[in-house]
Structures are given as structure tokens and as C-alpha cells.
Design an enzyme around this catalytic site. Structure first.
Site: not given
Ligand code: AKG
Ligand code: MG
Ligand code: NDP
Length: 431
Positions: A160, A230, A296, A320
Site C-alpha cells: 500500500y 496471509k 481469507d 483497508d
Molecule cells: O487514499 C485513498 O484514496 C484510499 C484510502 C482508503 O481506502 C482507506 O484508507 O481506507
Molecule cells: Mg479504504
């Protein structure tokens, strides 16, 4: 005072400070806010009125927030031709506690996420997202009240973090050549047409996240912390997260926790009965159980056996996905709050779990509940518990009265659908 390039300094209020490991909050704290893109201005307007009304109600003028607008996203770009001005980072650093609306991130190209950039720049390593059920909220599951979890999502690393190279560029060719020629990697299926993303997961990053989750669980009388990973597939990143998490629990919290890693060792040496007995004794002694589950399986078990999960510690991308999935279980993203926190420096930026919901921008339509409940978390963090309690019970009452925004109204029998601003008014009326 910070030396701003574009911004005027706040004209009233005093700075919150972090000293000796705790926040020092004056009666008129300066709290920076970012309105956000899309529906951000709609929900922020409603939320700010709710916050001010609750502070006034709780403290009768003795305390008041000195709101200080700072900019990011489209509003910043329109004003200063910068998406994330340095002044904003300076203000969020100086004033410690802040709150923001959602910011747009284009898919596939264009600017990288400003939300992620803010978390990285301020090193806000915990994304904390509580998920609980509010009575009367429409939910797609039979027993939503069994969901009561707090997600601790690692917020600074993992796939991420945005370490990636685009297909077809000289940079990606260099990386792929390096992997194939110097690291003997044979598993890139289509090397000529691949983009590459890198997933850094560190011991330090894991330890500070898991430490924060365990401290939270112990301070709040929670029963378990589950490491969600995972690690069967990504052994040296997600698998290491699990191992480092267990090692940390056993090293720093040995007298207060019982881990499934200990369980496995007892089972191996003395058999299943002895291991079960050891866990039962630990539970009876009020110890925190630290366990793990593969991601999962976790996603199916939160639907089938949510009561078995409590505090969740997980990596950035898993966190997320899990945040939105759990939010949906208790009625959706309209009431899913969150905070990005560095528990070592005290810095915290509160924000909803959802995004900008662009199709509803400017319609005064969406649910401001998530940003309002993010504010509740902020007031709790500041020690203004009376304000947090007032807002929570007034919001619960509005749902009970079935005076709700479109997202709940479309799933509730006999509801009165109201606008974003009217939902805010209803909360204020209920205080
Ligand atoms: O930064 C973004 O545009 C998405 C971030 C996101 O989905 C989150 O942090 O939950
Ligand atoms: Mg999000
Ligand atoms: N932290 C942040 O600032 C975040 C920013 N984003 C960004 O937001 C943009 C849009 O992302 P997208 O994937 O559409 O996700 P969103 O969360 O913005 O919206 C998805 C859907 O969720 C529902 N929803 C969102 N907010 C609310 C609300 N306040 N009240 C009620 N329902 C709501 C709506 O559902 P329905 O259609 O059913 O009505 C909406 O269409 C992207 O640029 C993304 O990167 C995304 C997540 C977090």
C-alpha cells in the site's frame, strides 16, 4: 508558531502539546481541519456544527475548539496549485490533533493518494477503526450486534505504501532485469508487460503496530488481539508479521497475554489437553489472548462467527479491505469512523473510513455519521469524554427515531429520510 508560506497563523486558541507521553489540551485548543473533496464539504459542515454544539452543551462556554482550516486536495490545488501544501504538514505537525474529510485519488495514474501521503509524512503508523453496531441500523446480517471490533491497521508500509513501477518504463525494465538476472527470479509470468509493486514489511513497523493494539486491548478490557495475515503465501512479509507479533507479545507482555504460539508449543510438548487447559487458565486469570488467522478465513468468519473477534491487528492492505467489509456488516460506510495515530509522538489525524462518494458531491445527501463519529474518537483522544458521550447518544437517538440519511432510509421501514445537514440538526436537537 510555524513559519507558513501561504497560511495566516491561527487568530485564536492555543496549541495542544504532547509531553511525557500524554496530551496537554488547553480549553481553547487549535484544531486544524481539512474539508476534503467530493462530499467532504457537505459532511464537514454538518459535523462541525455538531461538534461545536456538543462542546457548548458540555462545557457552557468554558471550552471551545478554535477551528483552523488547512488545505489538501482539490481546494488546495485551486488555491495554491499544490495538492498537499507543506504548510498543511507543518500545521498538522505543530497542532498535534486534527481531523479531515476524504480526499480523491485517481485510479491507474495521476497523483498518488494524499491520504496515504499524510499518514506517511506524519508517520501515523496506526489506522484505528472501531466497528460496532448501533441499535436499529439496517444490516445485511442476522446478528450485527455481535460485531464489536477495533481494527489496528498498519498504516506506513506494505504494498500500500506505493513503491511500484509502471509497465513499459525503463525503471520497471531495470527492476525486472535485476530480479531475473541477479536474483534468479523465474516466477514473473509476463516479464515484458509487467508492472511491479514492492511490499516492504518490517519488524519495527510490525512491532509498533502490534504493541499499540495490545496496549489498547489491555487498557480497554478487551479479550483478544487477532493477527490477520496471509502468511501461508507471503511468508517473509505477512508470515513474518505473524511471527514478529507473537514474539513481541511474549517478550513485552508475557505476564498479561497468552499466545497461540505458546499454545502450539505446549501442545507439541504435552498434547492438546494440556494446551487447552493452559489457555483456559489464562482466560480465567483475565489474560489477553493473542491469536492469528489467515485473512481469507477471517473474512468468512467475521460473517459466521463475529463474536470470536475483538481487537484486530493487520497489515495495510488487509486492513483497508477488512475496514469496509466490517463497516458493511454493521450498516455500512456511513457510520464507520477512524483515526490515524502515532502513539509515540501523539500526532493524530481523524478521518472517516469512506471516500469522497463523488456522485453525491454537493447534494447535501450522504451520511455525515462517519466523520461525526471520527470526531467522537477525537474528543475521546483529547480527554473530552463528556462531548464524545453527548454526540454518541444523540446520534443513537436519531437512528432510534428513524430520522436518517438516504443510505439507512432505503433499508429501513418507516424511516424519515433527511439531508446531511438535517441529520446534523437532529443530532443537535437530541443533545
Ligand atoms: O487514499 C485513498 O484514496 C484510499 C484510502 C482508503 O481506502 C482507506 O484508507 O481506507
Ligand atoms: Mg479504504
Ligand atoms: N481516506 C480517504 O480520504 C479515502 C478516500 N477515498 C477516495 O474516494 C474516492 C471515491 O472512492 P470510492 O471507491 O467510490 O469509495 P467511497 O467510499 O467514496 O464511496 C463508495 C460508496 O460508499 C457509499 N458511501 C460513501 N460515503 C458515504 C456516506 N458518507 N454516506 C453514505 N454512503 C456513503 C456510497 O454508496 P452507494 O452508492 O451505495 O450510495 C458510495 O457510492 C476515490 O478517489 C478514493 O480513492 C476512498 C477511501 C478513503
Amino acid at each position: 508558531m510555524p513559519d507558513f508560506k501561504h497560511y495566516a497563523n491561527p487568530t485564536s486558541g492555543e496549541a495542544i502539546r504532547f509531553e511525557g507521553g500524554s496530551l496537554k489540551v488547553p480549553d481553547h485548543p487549535i484544531v486544524p481541519f481539512i474539508e476534503g473533496d467530493g462530499t467532504g464539504p457537505d459532511i464537514w459542515r454538518a459535523a462541525q456544527r455538531v461538534f461545536d454544539a456538543a462542546v457548548e452543551k458540555a462545557y457552557g462556554g468554558k471550552r471551545k475548539i478554535a477551528w483552523y482550516e488547512v488545505y489538501a486536495g482539490e481546494k488546495a490545488f485551486n488555491k495554491f496549485q499544490e495538492w498537499l501544501p507543506e504548510d498543511t504538514l507543518k500545521a498538522l505537525t505543530e497542532y498535534i490533533v486534527s481531523i479531515k474529510g476524504p480526499l480523491t485519488t485517481p485510479v491507474g495514474g495521476g497523483i498518488r493518494s494524499l491520504n496515504v501521503a499524510l499518514r506517511q509524512e506524519l508517520d501515523l503508523f496506526v489506522c484505528q477503526r472501531p466497528v460496532r453496531y448501533f441499535n436499529g441500523v439496517p444490516s445485511p446480517v442476522k446478528r450485527p450486534e455481535q460485531v464489536d471490533m477495533v481494527i489496528f491497521r498498519e498504516n506506513s508500509e506494505d504494498i500500500y505504501a506505493g513503491v511500484e513501477w509502471q509497465e513499459g518504463t525503463p525503471e520497471v525494465k531495470k527492476i525486472i532485469d535485476f530480479l531475473r538476472n541477479e536474483m534468479a527470479v523465474k516466477k514473473i509470468r509476463f516479464p515484458e508487460t509487467s508492472g511491479i509493486g514492492v511490499k516492504p514489511v518490517s519488524k519495527e513497523g510490525t512491532e509498533r503496530l502490534v504493541r499499540a493494539a495490545i496496549n489498547y486491548a489491555l487498557e480497554n478490557g478487551r479479550k483478544s488481539v487477532t493477527l490477520v495475515h496471509k502468511g501461508n503465501i507471503m511468508k517473509f512479509t505477512e508470515g513474518a508479521f505473524k511471527s514478529w507479533g507473537y514474539e513481541l507479545a511474549e517478550r513485552e507482555f508475557s505476564d498479561k497475554t497468552f499466545t497461540w504460539s505458546e499454545y502450539d508449543r505446549i501442545k507439541e510438548a504435552q498434547g492438546t489437553d494440556a494446551a487447552n487447559k493452559a489457555q483456559q487458565e489464562a482466560e480465567a486469570a483475565g489474560k489477553l489472548i493473542v491469536k492469528d488467522v489467515i485473512a481469507d478465513a477471517f473474512l468468512q468468519q467475521i460473517l459466521t462467527r463475529p463474536a470470536e473477534y475483538d481487537v484486530i491487528a493487520t497489515l495495510n492492505l488487509n486492513g483497508d479491505y477488512v475496514s469496509d467489509a466490517l463497516a458493511a456488516q454493521v450498516g455500512g460506510i456511513g457510520i464507520a469512523p477512524g483515526a490515524n495515530i502515532n502513539y509515540e509522538s501523539g500526532h493524530a489525524v481523524f478521518e472517516a473510513t469512506h471516500g469522497t462518494a463523488p456522485k453525491y458531491a454537493g447534494l447535501d445527501k450522504v451520511n455525515p455519521g462517519s466523520v461525526i463519529l471520527s470526531g467522537v474518537m477525537m474528543f475521546e483522544y483529547m480527554g473530552w469524554q463528556e462531548v464524545a458521550d453527548l454526540i454518541t447518544s444523540a446520534l443513537e437517538k436519531a437512528i432510534d427515531q428513524k430520522v436518517v440519511t438516504y443510505d439507512f432510509a432505503r433499508l429501513m421501514d418507516g424511516a424519515t429520510e433527511v439531508k446531511t445537514s438535517e441529520f446534523g440538526n437532529q443530532i443537535i436537537k437530541n443533545m
